[in-house]
Scaffold this motif. Structure first.
Motif, PDB file in Angstrom:
ATOM      1  N   ILE A   1      37.099  40.003  41.735  1.00 13.75           N
ATOM      2  CA  ILE A   1      35.991  40.948  41.655  1.00 13.75           C
ATOM      3  C   ILE A   1      34.712  40.254  41.195  1.00 13.75           C
ATOM      4  O   ILE A   1      33.639  40.468  41.734  1.00 13.75           O
ATOM      5  CB  ILE A   1      36.338  42.108  40.690  1.00 13.75           C
ATOM      6  CG1 ILE A   1      37.613  42.812  41.172  1.00 13.75           C
ATOM      7  CG2 ILE A   1      35.173  43.101  40.602  1.00 13.75           C
ATOM      8  CD1 ILE A   1      38.055  43.946  40.294  1.00 13.75           C
ATOM      9  N   TRP A   2      34.884  39.408  40.183  1.00 14.21           N
ATOM     10  CA  TRP A   2      33.711  38.743  39.610  1.00 14.21           C
ATOM     11  C   TRP A   2      33.426  37.421  40.307  1.00 14.21           C
ATOM     12  O   TRP A   2      34.324  36.617  40.523  1.00 14.21           O
ATOM     13  CB  TRP A   2      33.943  38.466  38.118  1.00 14.21           C
ATOM     14  CG  TRP A   2      32.724  37.904  37.474  1.00 14.21           C
ATOM     15  CD1 TRP A   2      32.398  36.584  37.330  1.00 14.21           C
ATOM     16  CD2 TRP A   2      31.641  38.643  36.922  1.00 14.21           C
ATOM     17  NE1 TRP A   2      31.172  36.470  36.726  1.00 14.21           N
ATOM     18  CE2 TRP A   2      30.680  37.711  36.465  1.00 14.21           C
ATOM     19  CE3 TRP A   2      31.384  40.016  36.788  1.00 14.21           C
ATOM     20  CZ2 TRP A   2      29.482  38.110  35.874  1.00 14.21           C
ATOM     21  CZ3 TRP A   2      30.198  40.407  36.196  1.00 14.21           C
ATOM     22  CH2 TRP A   2      29.260  39.452  35.747  1.00 14.21           C
ATOM     23  N   THR A   3      32.161  37.199  40.670  1.00 11.03           N
ATOM     24  CA  THR A   3      31.781  35.885  41.184  1.00 11.03           C
ATOM     25  C   THR A   3      30.574  35.411  40.386  1.00 11.03           C
ATOM     26  O   THR A   3      29.877  36.232  39.770  1.00 11.03           O
ATOM     27  CB  THR A   3      31.380  35.925  42.682  1.00 11.03           C
ATOM     28  OG1 THR A   3      30.130  36.625  42.785  1.00 11.03           O
ATOM     29  CG2 THR A   3      32.415  36.622  43.534  1.00 11.03           C
TER      30      THR A   3
ATOM     31  N   MET B   1      27.179  37.014  40.346  1.00 10.47           N
ATOM     32  CA  MET B   1      26.924  38.276  39.660  1.00 10.47           C
ATOM     33  C   MET B   1      26.277  38.110  38.283  1.00 10.47           C
ATOM     34  O   MET B   1      25.956  39.103  37.627  1.00 10.47           O
ATOM     35  CB  MET B   1      28.223  39.083  39.560  1.00 10.47           C
ATOM     36  CG  MET B   1      28.681  39.566  40.940  1.00 10.47           C
ATOM     37  SD  MET B   1      30.396  40.114  40.958  1.00 10.47           S
ATOM     38  CE  MET B   1      30.214  41.811  40.477  1.00 10.47           C
TER      39      MET B   1
ATOM     40  N   HIS C   1      28.890  43.836  32.118  1.00  7.96           N
ATOM     41  CA  HIS C   1      29.408  43.852  33.485  1.00  7.96           C
ATOM     42  C   HIS C   1      30.837  43.315  33.535  1.00  7.96           C
ATOM     43  O   HIS C   1      31.680  43.841  34.257  1.00  7.96           O
ATOM     44  CB  HIS C   1      28.492  43.037  34.415  1.00  7.96           C
ATOM     45  CG  HIS C   1      27.176  43.702  34.689  1.00  7.96           C
ATOM     46  ND1 HIS C   1      26.088  43.022  35.172  1.00  7.96           N
ATOM     47  CD2 HIS C   1      26.783  44.996  34.536  1.00  7.96           C
ATOM     48  CE1 HIS C   1      25.068  43.872  35.325  1.00  7.96           C
ATOM     49  NE2 HIS C   1      25.464  45.072  34.934  1.00  7.96           N
ATOM     50  N   LYS C   2      31.094  42.267  32.753  1.00 11.92           N
ATOM     51  CA  LYS C   2      32.454  41.712  32.735  1.00 11.92           C
ATOM     52  C   LYS C   2      33.446  42.699  32.125  1.00 11.92           C
ATOM     53  O   LYS C   2      34.575  42.815  32.578  1.00 11.92           O
ATOM     54  CB  LYS C   2      32.480  40.397  31.959  1.00 11.92           C
ATOM     55  CG  LYS C   2      31.838  39.247  32.722  1.00 11.92           C
ATOM     56  CD  LYS C   2      31.938  37.988  31.895  1.00 11.92           C
ATOM     57  CE  LYS C   2      31.480  36.768  32.662  1.00 11.92           C
ATOM     58  NZ  LYS C   2      31.607  35.559  31.847  1.00 11.92           N
TER      59      LYS C   2
ATOM     60  N   VAL D   1      34.355  45.170  34.694  1.00 10.30           N
ATOM     61  CA  VAL D   1      35.339  44.616  35.644  1.00 10.30           C
ATOM     62  C   VAL D   1      36.741  44.676  35.031  1.00 10.30           C
ATOM     63  O   VAL D   1      37.709  45.066  35.689  1.00 10.30           O
ATOM     64  CB  VAL D   1      34.967  43.166  36.043  1.00 10.30           C
ATOM     65  CG1 VAL D   1      36.112  42.508  36.808  1.00 10.30           C
ATOM     66  CG2 VAL D   1      33.702  43.147  36.892  1.00 10.30           C
TER      67      VAL D   1
ATOM     68  N   ARG E   1      35.055  49.555  42.632  1.00 11.51           N
ATOM     69  CA  ARG E   1      34.824  48.120  42.789  1.00 11.51           C
ATOM     70  C   ARG E   1      33.609  47.883  43.696  1.00 11.51           C
ATOM     71  O   ARG E   1      32.741  47.066  43.401  1.00 11.51           O
ATOM     72  CB  ARG E   1      36.059  47.455  43.405  1.00 11.51           C
ATOM     73  CG  ARG E   1      35.828  45.985  43.463  1.00 11.51           C
ATOM     74  CD  ARG E   1      36.417  45.100  44.478  1.00 11.51           C
ATOM     75  NE  ARG E   1      37.446  45.422  45.370  1.00 11.51           N
ATOM     76  CZ  ARG E   1      38.447  44.599  45.622  1.00 11.51           C
ATOM     77  NH1 ARG E   1      38.579  43.493  44.927  1.00 11.51           N
ATOM     78  NH2 ARG E   1      39.297  44.898  46.551  1.00 11.51           N
TER      79      ARG E   1
ATOM     80  N   TYR F   1      30.217  48.906  41.837  1.00  9.57           N
ATOM     81  CA  TYR F   1      29.774  47.977  40.788  1.00  9.57           C
ATOM     82  C   TYR F   1      29.269  46.656  41.370  1.00  9.57           C
ATOM     83  O   TYR F   1      28.201  46.172  41.004  1.00  9.57           O
ATOM     84  CB  TYR F   1      30.888  47.700  39.766  1.00  9.57           C
ATOM     85  CG  TYR F   1      31.119  48.838  38.796  1.00  9.57           C
ATOM     86  CD1 TYR F   1      30.133  49.185  37.873  1.00  9.57           C
ATOM     87  CD2 TYR F   1      32.302  49.555  38.797  1.00  9.57           C
ATOM     88  CE1 TYR F   1      30.331  50.223  36.986  1.00  9.57           C
ATOM     89  CE2 TYR F   1      32.513  50.602  37.908  1.00  9.57           C
ATOM     90  CZ  TYR F   1      31.522  50.936  37.007  1.00  9.57           C
ATOM     91  OH  TYR F   1      31.719  51.962  36.144  1.00  9.57           O
ATOM     92  N   ALA F   2      30.059  46.086  42.278  1.00 13.01           N
ATOM     93  CA  ALA F   2      29.672  44.789  42.842  1.00 13.01           C
ATOM     94  C   ALA F   2      28.330  44.916  43.576  1.00 13.01           C
ATOM     95  O   ALA F   2      27.411  44.117  43.380  1.00 13.01           O
ATOM     96  CB  ALA F   2      30.759  44.282  43.789  1.00 13.01           C
ATOM     97  N   ASP F   3      28.227  45.952  44.392  1.00 13.26           N
ATOM     98  CA  ASP F   3      27.029  46.174  45.176  1.00 13.26           C
ATOM     99  C   ASP F   3      25.804  46.422  44.279  1.00 13.26           C
ATOM    100  O   ASP F   3      24.722  45.874  44.498  1.00 13.26           O
ATOM    101  CB  ASP F   3      27.296  47.413  46.050  1.00 13.26           C
ATOM    102  CG  ASP F   3      26.328  47.500  47.192  1.00 13.26           C
ATOM    103  OD1 ASP F   3      26.347  46.577  48.022  1.00 13.26           O
ATOM    104  OD2 ASP F   3      25.549  48.476  47.255  1.00 13.26           O
TER     105      ASP F   3
ATOM    106  N   LEU G   1      24.714  43.186  42.437  1.00 12.45           N
ATOM    107  CA  LEU G   1      24.075  42.233  43.345  1.00 12.45           C
ATOM    108  C   LEU G   1      22.729  42.726  43.872  1.00 12.45           C
ATOM    109  O   LEU G   1      21.780  41.960  43.990  1.00 12.45           O
ATOM    110  CB  LEU G   1      25.007  41.899  44.522  1.00 12.45           C
ATOM    111  CG  LEU G   1      26.288  41.134  44.144  1.00 12.45           C
ATOM    112  CD1 LEU G   1      27.234  41.044  45.339  1.00 12.45           C
ATOM    113  CD2 LEU G   1      25.956  39.737  43.624  1.00 12.45           C
TER     114      LEU G   1
END
Ligand SMILES: [Fe+2]
Ligand SMILES: [Fe+2]
Length: 141
Positions: free
Chosen positions: A7-9, A12, A23-24, A27, A113, A116-118, A121
């Motif tokens: 999930i995390w890159t 982010m 944010h972490k 996740v 998921r 949050y990711a969207d 970013l």
């Protein structure tokens, strides 16, 4: 079973330490929701974890909006709207889960998921960019 790194890159990272920590944690809460769903634990436990995710999300949005206000971030209205829309949807989905339901809807994890990711970013990264441009933050992450 998805892991943290699924999930995390590194893309982010906003570069704003406390926001990245929030944010972490979000996740990790997401992963806890998924894990509980997979193991087919009690519906009550699932609701508890989801309630924690909902309340931590609210806490995070408040902190992020306070920061944007402090730094006079021009994108604050858009961010606030995005946070409000998501909070409303989250509340609706959470409240619509009957206590008698055996399982939470399967698409819930994917929805969370994806959102949050969207959001991180497309919206939150720009706060870090703005702060660096205004020399309010050092580093390039
Ligand atoms: Fe945000
Ligand atoms: Fe955020």
């Amino acid at each position: 079973m998805p892991t943290f790194d699924d999930i995390w890159t590194d893309k982010m990272y906003t570069g704003i330490a406390h926001i990245d920590e929030h944010h972490k944690k979000l996740v990790r809460l997401l992963l806890a929701v998924h894990a509980e769903q997979q193991k087919g634990g009690s519906h009550e436990r699932l609701r508890e974890i989801l309630a924690e995710l909902v309340s931590y999300t609210k806490y995070h949005f408040v902190a992020e909006e306070r920061l944007m206000l402090e730094i006079k971030y021009p994108g604050l209205p858009d961010q606030r709207q995005a946070h409000q829309d998501f909070s409303a949807e989250l509340n609706e989905r959470f409240l619509s889960l009957s206590i008698k339901d055996e399982r939470l809807p399967g698409e819930l994890f994917e929805f969370l998921r994806g959102w949050y990711a969207d959001h991180i970013l497309k919206h939150d990264l720009d706060i870090g960019v703005f702060m660096r441009n205004q020399a309010l933050l050092s580093g390039h992450s």
